[in-house]
Design a protein around this motif. Sequence first.
Motif, PDB file in Angstrom:
ATOM      1  N   VAL A  97       0.878  -1.644   0.006  1.00 12.55           N
ATOM      2  CA  VAL A  97       0.035  -0.163  -0.270  1.00 12.55           C
ATOM      3  C   VAL A  97       0.748   1.027  -0.173  1.00 12.55           C
ATOM      4  O   VAL A  97       0.246   1.906  -0.833  1.00 12.55           O
ATOM      5  N   MET A  98       1.856   1.144   0.867  1.00  9.07           N
ATOM      6  CA  MET A  98       2.849   2.239   0.729  1.00  9.07           C
ATOM      7  C   MET A  98       3.198   2.329  -0.726  1.00  9.07           C
ATOM      8  O   MET A  98       4.047   4.151  -0.903  1.00  9.07           O
ATOM      9  N   VAL A  99       4.228   1.898  -1.298  1.00 10.32           N
ATOM     10  CA  VAL A  99       4.544   1.260  -2.380  1.00 10.32           C
ATOM     11  C   VAL A  99       3.074   2.723  -2.985  1.00 10.32           C
ATOM     12  O   VAL A  99       4.503   3.079  -4.677  1.00 10.32           O
ATOM     13  N   LEU A 100       2.198   1.798  -3.351  1.00  8.03           N
ATOM     14  CA  LEU A 100       1.632   2.241  -4.406  1.00  8.03           C
ATOM     15  C   LEU A 100       0.935   3.726  -3.866  1.00  8.03           C
ATOM     16  O   LEU A 100       1.028   4.362  -5.351  1.00  8.03           O
ATOM     17  N   PHE A 101       0.782   4.026  -2.887  1.00  7.03           N
ATOM     18  CA  PHE A 101       0.534   5.596  -2.189  1.00  7.03           C
ATOM     19  C   PHE A 101       1.845   6.112  -3.203  1.00  7.03           C
ATOM     20  O   PHE A 101       1.273   7.271  -3.247  1.00  7.03           O
ATOM     21  N   GLY A 102       2.537   5.990  -2.406  1.00  3.19           N
ATOM     22  CA  GLY A 102       3.881   6.617  -3.543  1.00  3.19           C
ATOM     23  C   GLY A 102       3.407   6.641  -4.911  1.00  3.19           C
ATOM     24  O   GLY A 102       4.437   8.094  -5.321  1.00  3.19           O
ATOM     25  N   ILE A 103       3.986   5.777  -5.302  1.00  4.81           N
ATOM     26  CA  ILE A 103       3.481   5.873  -6.510  1.00  4.81           C
ATOM     27  C   ILE A 103       2.818   7.089  -7.296  1.00  4.81           C
ATOM     28  O   ILE A 103       2.510   7.620  -8.376  1.00  4.81           O
ATOM     29  N   ILE A 106       3.400  10.171  -5.888  1.00  6.73           N
ATOM     30  CA  ILE A 106       4.243  11.249  -7.086  1.00  6.73           C
ATOM     31  C   ILE A 106       3.779  11.433  -8.586  1.00  6.73           C
ATOM     32  O   ILE A 106       4.147  12.843  -9.391  1.00  6.73           O
ATOM     33  N   PHE A 107       2.527  10.843  -9.261  1.00  5.44           N
ATOM     34  CA  PHE A 107       2.066  11.172 -10.553  1.00  5.44           C
ATOM     35  C   PHE A 107       1.540  11.962 -10.586  1.00  5.44           C
ATOM     36  O   PHE A 107       0.832  12.275 -11.694  1.00  5.44           O
ATOM     37  N   SER A 108       0.557  11.831  -9.744  1.00  6.67           N
ATOM     38  CA  SER A 108      -0.676  12.321  -9.715  1.00  6.67           C
ATOM     39  C   SER A 108      -0.685  13.752  -8.413  1.00  6.67           C
ATOM     40  O   SER A 108      -1.665  14.421  -7.888  1.00  6.67           O
ATOM     41  N   GLY A 109       0.146  14.409  -7.526  1.00  4.69           N
ATOM     42  CA  GLY A 109       0.275  14.643  -6.663  1.00  4.69           C
ATOM     43  C   GLY A 109       0.102  16.140  -7.416  1.00  4.69           C
ATOM     44  O   GLY A 109       0.586  16.689  -8.049  1.00  4.69           O
ATOM     45  N   VAL A 112       4.294  19.893  -5.496  1.00  3.82           N
ATOM     46  CA  VAL A 112       5.743  19.773  -4.880  1.00  3.82           C
ATOM     47  C   VAL A 112       6.091  18.831  -3.860  1.00  3.82           C
ATOM     48  O   VAL A 112       6.587  17.735  -3.417  1.00  3.82           O
ATOM     49  N   LEU A 113       5.487  19.495  -2.502  1.00  2.00           N
ATOM     50  CA  LEU A 113       4.957  19.145  -1.717  1.00  2.00           C
ATOM     51  C   LEU A 113       4.908  17.764  -1.332  1.00  2.00           C
ATOM     52  O   LEU A 113       5.398  16.953  -1.090  1.00  2.00           O
ATOM     53  N   SER A 114       3.452  17.457  -1.733  1.00  6.73           N
ATOM     54  CA  SER A 114       2.292  16.220  -1.896  1.00  6.73           C
ATOM     55  C   SER A 114       3.425  14.754  -2.959  1.00  6.73           C
ATOM     56  O   SER A 114       3.485  13.810  -2.294  1.00  6.73           O
ATOM     57  N   ALA A 119       7.010  11.102  -2.417  1.00  6.13           N
ATOM     58  CA  ALA A 119       8.299   9.463  -2.457  1.00  6.13           C
ATOM     59  C   ALA A 119       9.343   9.123  -1.452  1.00  6.13           C
ATOM     60  O   ALA A 119       9.480   8.143  -1.297  1.00  6.13           O
ATOM     61  N   LEU A 120       8.895   9.947  -0.093  1.00  6.62           N
ATOM     62  CA  LEU A 120       8.926   9.475   1.066  1.00  6.62           C
ATOM     63  C   LEU A 120       8.481   8.363   1.326  1.00  6.62           C
ATOM     64  O   LEU A 120       8.605   7.390   2.034  1.00  6.62           O
TER      65      LEU A 120
END
Length: 166
Positions: A97-103, A106-109, A112-114, A119-120
Amino acid sequence: MDYGKVLGIIFIILGILFIVYPFYSATAVSWIAGICLIVFGFASIISGFSVWSMMAHVSIINILLGILAMLLGFLFIYQIDALSFLLAYQFFLIAFVMVLFGIFGIFSGPDVLSKVASALIFILGILTVILAFYSIAQPLYAAIFVGICLILEGIVFFVSGNAIES
């Protein structure tokens, strides 16, 4: 009222609680999951009996899934030691879930802050996969990582403030 800032503060407080009290927060999550599974199982059993005369095969599946969900729910509530057996799967699910949320973040934030927070979270998801192999018997790490993710998302909500439109 700016709901994004309020939600950010709530996430930050919950994240700190997860980090400071990982055992209690893991127990609370187990109780919440157990109660939800019991309610779901009960509803599934009721649903199975309500359509028995029309679709017996579907009813049997609903009843069996309901019983299984209720058993798993009671296991989460009363057998905390049994939860360590399932923790390996929980660790990998949390990491997934963390990897999916991260990916996705990254693409839909939206800003820049989100994207940086996403990415973190992605990096923490990778670290969770690595730590899952080393600490399957230690359930406290999952609560700490969830706490860190809650703090990161809370900061994003608080700083951006536009996450939820009022």
